[in-house]
Design a protein around this motif. Structure first.
Motif, PDB file in Angstrom:
ATOM      1  N   GLU A  94       0.964  -1.294   0.002  1.00  0.00           N
ATOM      2  CA  GLU A  94       0.124  -0.007  -0.122  1.00  0.00           C
ATOM      3  C   GLU A  94       0.867   1.218   0.077  1.00  0.00           C
ATOM      4  O   GLU A  94       0.511   2.275  -0.808  1.00  0.00           O
ATOM      5  CB  GLU A  94      -0.965  -0.153   1.316  1.00  0.00           C
ATOM      6  CG  GLU A  94      -1.912  -0.799   1.114  1.00  0.00           C
ATOM      7  CD  GLU A  94      -2.977  -1.059   2.269  1.00  0.00           C
ATOM      8  OE1 GLU A  94      -2.663  -0.273   3.185  1.00  0.00           O
ATOM      9  OE2 GLU A  94      -3.694  -1.921   2.345  1.00  0.00           O
ATOM     10  N   ARG A  95       2.019   1.306   0.716  1.00  0.00           N
ATOM     11  CA  ARG A  95       2.765   2.326   0.872  1.00  0.00           C
ATOM     12  C   ARG A  95       3.559   2.598  -0.571  1.00  0.00           C
ATOM     13  O   ARG A  95       3.608   3.842  -0.933  1.00  0.00           O
ATOM     14  CB  ARG A  95       3.893   2.193   1.922  1.00  0.00           C
ATOM     15  CG  ARG A  95       3.089   2.519   3.229  1.00  0.00           C
ATOM     16  CD  ARG A  95       4.167   2.343   4.344  1.00  0.00           C
ATOM     17  NE  ARG A  95       3.576   2.485   5.841  1.00  0.00           N
ATOM     18  CZ  ARG A  95       4.349   2.394   6.792  1.00  0.00           C
ATOM     19  NH1 ARG A  95       5.636   1.965   6.654  1.00  0.00           N
ATOM     20  NH2 ARG A  95       3.618   2.726   8.031  1.00  0.00           N
ATOM     21  N   GLU A  98       1.011   4.097  -2.918  1.00  0.00           N
ATOM     22  CA  GLU A  98       0.603   5.580  -2.669  1.00  0.00           C
ATOM     23  C   GLU A  98       1.712   6.181  -3.359  1.00  0.00           C
ATOM     24  O   GLU A  98       1.553   7.362  -3.963  1.00  0.00           O
ATOM     25  CB  GLU A  98       0.264   5.999  -1.083  1.00  0.00           C
ATOM     26  CG  GLU A  98       0.422   7.170  -1.047  1.00  0.00           C
ATOM     27  CD  GLU A  98      -0.891   7.848  -1.336  1.00  0.00           C
ATOM     28  OE1 GLU A  98      -0.813   8.988  -1.926  1.00  0.00           O
ATOM     29  OE2 GLU A  98      -1.961   7.271  -1.697  1.00  0.00           O
ATOM     30  N   ASP A 101       1.512   6.472  -7.262  1.00  0.00           N
ATOM     31  CA  ASP A 101       0.295   7.246  -7.338  1.00  0.00           C
ATOM     32  C   ASP A 101       0.935   8.857  -7.247  1.00  0.00           C
ATOM     33  O   ASP A 101       0.386   9.503  -8.304  1.00  0.00           O
ATOM     34  CB  ASP A 101      -0.642   7.119  -6.401  1.00  0.00           C
ATOM     35  CG  ASP A 101      -1.614   5.898  -6.562  1.00  0.00           C
ATOM     36  OD1 ASP A 101      -1.379   5.329  -7.749  1.00  0.00           O
ATOM     37  OD2 ASP A 101      -2.207   5.702  -5.768  1.00  0.00           O
ATOM     38  N   THR A 162       0.782   8.735   3.902  1.00  0.00           N
ATOM     39  CA  THR A 162       0.464   7.658   4.610  1.00  0.00           C
ATOM     40  C   THR A 162      -0.315   7.747   5.930  1.00  0.00           C
ATOM     41  O   THR A 162      -0.606   6.847   6.640  1.00  0.00           O
ATOM     42  CB  THR A 162       1.717   6.824   4.909  1.00  0.00           C
ATOM     43  OG1 THR A 162       2.382   7.679   5.895  1.00  0.00           O
ATOM     44  CG2 THR A 162       2.563   6.368   3.708  1.00  0.00           C
TER      45      THR A 162
END
Length: 173
Positions: A94-95, A98, A101, A162
């Motif tokens: 997930e980090r 991100e 992105d 985050t």
């Protein structure tokens, strides 16, 4: 829900004893890269809690036997280890997503990675999955420090947002 080093070591000791009941404390210490006294402490604890029995087979030789409770403990510790590993994998993924992105929002399709180990490998695979060019000269550097990922835009380092991830995982980092 993370595995503590103590329980992680208990798991490894139980696995080694199960594979080789004639293992000595010295051989276990050498395999695990710790002092014999550390192994002695763990084994005494496991014996006191009923997870391991010890039998003397010769004057100076012992045999360690895992009890039914010890087998159940090993199973629980194994499940905890697997669950923790997947939780950490999802957190890292997930980090990095991100961070990617943010890189894509800046119009970049390439990054370089700085770091090594399992976290860097998860980052590398996630970049490839997203179609990012690795080691691209025109993109930022993703710096991996532990479980954290920072974006280095030509010397200006920032952390991806985050805050939602930290709340979701109960993690302040």
């Amino acid at each position: 829900m993370s595995i503590q080093p103590e329980t992680d070591r208990d798991l490894v000791i139980l696995e080694h004893i199960e594979q080789d009941p004639d293992a000595t404390q010295a051989s276990l210490a050498a395999q695990l890269g710790v002092a014999v006294g550390t192994i002695n402490w763990h084994i005494k604890r496991l014996i006191e809690k009923g997870y391991v029995k010890v039998r003397r087979v010769e004057r100076r030789k012992l045999r360690y036997i895992i009890t039914a409770e010890g087998i159940a403990l090993r199973a629980r510790l194994t499940i905890d280890y697997i669950q923790n590993s997947f939780r950490l994998y999802r957190l890292v993924r997930e980090r990095v997503l991100e961070a990617l992105d943010q890189v894509e929002r800046a119009g970049k399709r390439s990054v370089s990675l700085q770091g090594d180990g399992d976290v860097a490998e998860v980052c590398r695979l996630t970049c490839l999955e997203r179609g990012m060019t690795l080691n691209g000269a025109d993109g930022p550097v993703l710096r991996i420090l532990g479980l954290k990922i920072f974006i280095d835009w030509n010397g200006s380092v920032e952390s991806p947002d985050t805050s939602s991830l930290a709340k979701e995982h109960g993690d302040g980092s």
